[in-house]
Design an enzyme around this catalytic site. Structure first.
Site, PDB file in Angstrom:
ATOM      1  N   LYS A 103      41.054  41.860  44.111  1.00  8.62           N
ATOM      2  CA  LYS A 103      41.859  40.879  43.442  1.00  8.62           C
ATOM      3  C   LYS A 103      42.172  39.648  44.572  1.00  8.62           C
ATOM      4  CE  LYS A 103      42.540  43.350  39.385  1.00  8.62           C
ATOM      5  NZ  LYS A 103      42.997  44.802  38.757  1.00  8.62           N
ATOM      6  N   TYR A 132      44.857  52.905  36.509  1.00  7.01           N
ATOM      7  CA  TYR A 132      43.420  52.517  36.261  1.00  7.01           C
ATOM      8  C   TYR A 132      42.974  52.371  37.666  1.00  7.01           C
ATOM      9  CZ  TYR A 132      39.316  49.841  34.906  1.00  7.01           C
ATOM     10  OH  TYR A 132      37.960  49.518  34.844  1.00  7.01           O
ATOM     11  N   ASP A 164      45.747  53.004  45.709  1.00  5.88           N
ATOM     12  CA  ASP A 164      44.832  51.798  45.085  1.00  5.88           C
ATOM     13  C   ASP A 164      45.752  50.463  44.977  1.00  5.88           C
ATOM     14  OD1 ASP A 164      43.508  50.304  43.480  1.00  5.88           O
ATOM     15  OD2 ASP A 164      43.080  51.571  41.845  1.00  5.88           O
TER      16      ASP A 164
HETATM   17  C1  LIG Z   1      41.610  46.004  38.396  1.00  6.09           C
HETATM   18  C2  LIG Z   1      41.966  47.222  39.213  1.00  6.09           C
HETATM   19  C3  LIG Z   1      40.699  47.843  39.640  1.00  6.09           C
HETATM   20  C4  LIG Z   1      39.216  47.637  39.254  1.00  6.09           C
HETATM   21  O1  LIG Z   1      38.974  46.548  40.089  1.00  6.09           O
HETATM   22  P1  LIG Z   1      37.481  45.694  39.248  1.00  6.09           P
HETATM   23  O2  LIG Z   1      37.319  44.723  40.396  1.00  6.09           O
HETATM   24  O3  LIG Z   1      38.187  45.359  38.029  1.00  6.09           O
HETATM   25  O4  LIG Z   1      36.527  46.639  39.524  1.00  6.09           O
HETATM   26  C5  LIG Z   1      41.040  49.031  40.237  1.00  6.09           C
HETATM   27  N1  LIG Z   1      42.179  49.582  40.558  1.00  6.09           N
HETATM   28  C6  LIG Z   1      43.314  48.838  40.215  1.00  6.09           C
HETATM   29  C7  LIG Z   1      44.821  49.104  40.303  1.00  6.09           C
HETATM   30  C8  LIG Z   1      43.133  47.452  39.313  1.00  6.09           C
HETATM   31  O5  LIG Z   1      44.364  46.803  38.917  1.00  6.09           O
END
Ligand SMILES: *Cc1c(COP(=O)(O)O)cnc(C)c1O
Length: 439
Positions: free
Chosen positions: A279, A156, A251
């Site tokens: 995060k 994701y 990512d």
């Molecule tokens: C949480 C997450 C996202 C999206 O981040 P948001 O701040 O919710 O838009 C993208 N990539 C990864 C790997 C994630 O865990």
């Protein structure tokens, strides 16, 4: 200050008011939530409403204390409301909520990130992980003059159109792997391949290598549950992309400052062209960042032709919170202790699974782990989907009944923080002992 002064409940709302939040919210907001997984749709039941967080605990509006392994889905690596972060954010609030002009903490936080991640030479702050991946792909397409993006099923990368294709937890739980409203023409520019399967990547590069702008990957997958990269998988991606003139985007929104000080790229000794963060670097405030090689980041406005902006990007309160969190973490040593806590919980769950003859697999790294009801740790989304999800649902509700908030989906990662001390781990295992015995 007494806790009542912090209360979200108005004097007229009382206990009956506490029961009314769900219906009141659902009447006005889809699912009554601001992000789908919070609705408990993947496990059934009613979500609780939160009054406050304390260390490893959440306290709901009925006054129930829950030992939390969701931790805001990753940012809260020091636990809820850690004193240094609260102090720094509060002091920043008192100085003003937003300036529309640069502030010193942006530079300080950027310096901290760049010093921890050598592949990130320069960066741009944004407000979420979604914005970070969206913008990184724009840079990759501009730099290569190509359109095609390769991702992996179950990874994701946020909810923007180009990457909401076979996208893991939220989408997987809800059974909508591709979102409605994403034009087929756009979806056609994204190819999704099975995670940990080098052969299919090789085949795609052989056929369409010259069209590929970037390969984007969660270097440890966290959004189909925790799925570790097989030996050689990430290395092969880097090799194949380089040979074809495509960029590699890691990512690390979840894994950055979560699996180690240098993220998953530091752990595996790899150098992506671009990196996405969010995060942990925001400590629970809306912060994201994308960065990488200087020659790529020079393409971003105002230095270059790739437009990307944000009214609230680099927000002073968010920057102060993130900086305070990374300062409190301090460096690589923090992660030895964090991994030891994760290990104690994961090993404990494996022992309990064996004792109660319930097959469990608990892949883990740094402060992330998933309890899969399966004989072996999944290597891909297809394998994660083949785990026993019905058993997971019963486990989730059993744990909640014992006062433990486990992630409300079989495809989410559980997060351990520095606030999860021996006592917290022991009480989680005592709860799991009872619940696994009943499965
Ligand atoms: C949480 C997450 C996202 C999206 O981040 P948001 O701040 O919710 O838009 C993208 N990539 C990864 C790997 C994630 O865990």
């Amino acid at each position: 200050m007494s806790s009542s002064q912090h209360s979200n409940l108005q004097p007229t709302e009382g206990a009956a008011g506490a029961d009314a939040w769900g219906p009141r919210g659902r009447a006005l907001m889809p699912g009554g939530v601001s992000s789908p997984v919070r609705s408990f749709k993947g496990v059934g039941g009613e979500p609780f409403f939160v009054e406050r967080g304390e260390g490893p605990y959440l306290v709901d509006v009925r006054g129930r204390r829950l030992l939390d392994f969701v931790m805001s889905y990753g940012p809260l690596i020091l636990g809820h409301a850690p004193a240094p972060v609260v102090a720094a954010a509060s002091a920043a609030v008192a100085r003003g909520l937003s300036f529309g002009a640069p502030n010193p903490d942006e530079v300080r936080l950027a310096e901290r990130i760049v010093s921890a991640m050598p592949a990130v030479e320069r960066l741009r702050f944004v407000n979420s992980g979604t914005e970070a991946t969206m913008s990184a792909l724009r840079v990759a397409r501009a730099a290569t003059g190509r359109r095609l993006v390769v991702k992996f099923s179950g990874c994701y990368h946020g909810h923007h159109d180009s990457l909401l294709i076979r996208a893991g937890s939220g989408a997987a739980t809800l059974g909508v792997p591709d979102s409605a409203g994403v034009p087929a023409e756009l979806a056609a520019l994204t190819v999704s391949l099975p995670y940990n399967d080098v052969e299919t990547v090789e085949r795609l590069f052989a056929e369409r290598g010259s069209e590929i702008a970037a390969v984007i990957v969660e270097p440890v997958a966290g959004n189909m549950g925790t799925v570790l990269p097989a030996p050689g998988f990430l290395e092969s991606l880097v090799r194949l992309a380089r040979a074809a003139g495509a960029l590699v985007v890691f990512d690390e929104v979840m894994t950055g400052f979560r699996v180690g000080w240098g993220g998953a790229q530091g752990w595996r000794g790899l150098t992506p062209d671009l990196t996405c963060l969010a995060k942990v670097i925001g400590a629970g405030m809306p912060v994201g960042a994308y960065g990488g090689r200087s020659d790529l980041m020079e393409l971003v406005a105002p230095e270059g032709p790739v437009y990307q902006a944000g009214t609230l990007s680099g927000n002073p309160v968010a920057m102060a919170a993130g900086l305070a969190q990374l300062t409190a973490i301090g460096g690589p040593d923090f992660y030895e202790d964090l991994a030891a806590r994760t290990e104690a919980l994961a090993q404990g769950l494996e022992v309990l699974g064996a004792r109660h003859r319930v097959p469990v697999a608990v892949p883990r790294v740094g402060g992330m782990m998933t309890l899969f009801f399966a004989d072996q740790a999944p290597q891909s989304m297809a394998e994660a989907e083949a785990t026993d999800r019905e058993r997971f649902r019963r486990f989730f509700h059993g744990m909640l009944g014992e006062g433990v908030f486990w992630p409300p989906s079989p495809f989410e990662t559980a997060f351990v923080s520095a606030a999860h001390d021996e006592r917290a781990i022991a009480s989680a295992l005592a709860a799991a002992d009872k619940v696994l015995a009943s499965l």
